[in-house]
Design an enzyme around this catalytic site. Structure first.
Site, mmCIF file in Angstrom:
data_model
loop_
_atom_site.group_PDB
_atom_site.id
_atom_site.type_symbol
_atom_site.label_atom_id
_atom_site.label_comp_id
_atom_site.label_asym_id
_atom_site.label_seq_id
_atom_site.Cartn_x
_atom_site.Cartn_y
_atom_site.Cartn_z
ATOM 1 C CG ASN A 140 -1.841 -1.237 1.204
ATOM 2 O OD1 ASN A 140 -1.809 -2.019 2.148
ATOM 3 N ND2 ASN A 140 -2.614 -1.453 0.146
ATOM 4 C CG LEU A 156 -0.101 5.158 3.537
ATOM 5 C CD1 LEU A 156 0.436 3.734 3.555
ATOM 6 C CD2 LEU A 156 -0.345 5.651 4.963
ATOM 7 C CB CYS A 157 -2.270 4.000 -1.569
ATOM 8 S SG CYS A 157 -3.905 3.868 -2.341
ATOM 9 C CB ILE A 158 -4.318 4.554 3.777
ATOM 10 C CG1 ILE A 158 -5.197 3.901 4.838
ATOM 11 C CG2 ILE A 158 -4.013 5.990 4.121
ATOM 12 C CD1 ILE A 158 -4.531 3.835 6.223
ATOM 13 C CG HIS A 175 -8.132 7.619 -1.008
ATOM 14 N ND1 HIS A 175 -8.488 6.327 -1.308
ATOM 15 C CD2 HIS A 175 -6.779 7.673 -1.136
ATOM 16 C CE1 HIS A 175 -7.412 5.624 -1.605
ATOM 17 N NE2 HIS A 175 -6.352 6.419 -1.500
#
Length: 211
Positions: free
Chosen positions: A80, A87-89, A93
């Site tokens: 992730n 960081l992609c969480i 978003h």
């Protein structure tokens, strides 16, 4: 708008400095309230144990109405985390439903979230990655199909990260040490106010005059 963000961040930084979140150390970068350096302590009994990973939280001028970005300052091999360290969480978003990803508004950012909720979500994700739509496809595939190789890469990065450990930071070796317990001080009516008092703002380089 930036005045609201400055006051909100100063309040939250003061709270996290007084009552740290277990597993994290925060400080301002160049006394900039919109840019924080975060030290992430690897949780005991995980492949990240003993590590100390530095990351940067950058807040927009319309915070808390839009989320910050969370970027690791060095290589962090994880399903992730993009190869550039971002960081992609879901919690980071933008607000609202996203038909393309299928994420609902309640999974994404909303103005009631705080820096503390971000940090707790990050530490939860680190050792329990979401591989359904990985930001780093190679890490996601390796995590599912070759865990030994995945662990070897992570452990090498853990050893590298130890050079970042500040002298004043104690790295816990047990869950009891990691789960720092604290008793919040009794709040006064002023403490319940959403904004910082003027003297708090000055200590973070924040102008007390509204824009």
């Amino acid at each position: 708008m930036s005045s609201i963000a400055e006051k909100t961040l100063a309040k939250q930084f003061k709270e996290l400095s007084t009552h740290p979140v277990p597993g994290f150390n925060v400080e301002l970068k160049n006394d900039n309230i919109f840019e924080w350096q975060v030290g992430i302590i690897g949780p005991p009994d995980t492949i990240y144990q003993g590590g100390y990973f530095l990351a940067t939280l950058k807040f927009p001028e319309d915070f808390p109405f839009n989320p910050p970005t969370f970027t690791f300052n060095s290589d962090f091999f994880h399903p992730n985390v993009y190869t550039d360290g971002k960081l992609c969480i879901s919690i980071l978003h933008p607000p609202g439903d996203d038909p393309l990803s299928g994420e609902k508004a309640e999974e994404r950012w909303n103005p009631t979230q705080s820096v503390e909720s971000i940090l707790l979500s990050v530490v939860s994700l680190i050792n329990d990655p979401n591989c359904s739509s990985p930001a780093n496809v190679d890490a996601g595939v390796m995590y599912r199909k070759d865990r030994d190789q995945y662990n070897a890469i992570v452990k090498k990065q853990v050893e590298e990260s130890k050079k970042n450990i500040p002298l004043e930071v104690h790295i816990p070796t047990t869950d009891d040490q990691y789960q720092v317990k604290y008793q919040k001080q009794e709040m006064t009516p002023d403490d319940n106010d959403f904004w910082c008092e003027d003297d708090d703002q000055e200590s973070f380089g924040v102008d007390s005059d509204d824009d």
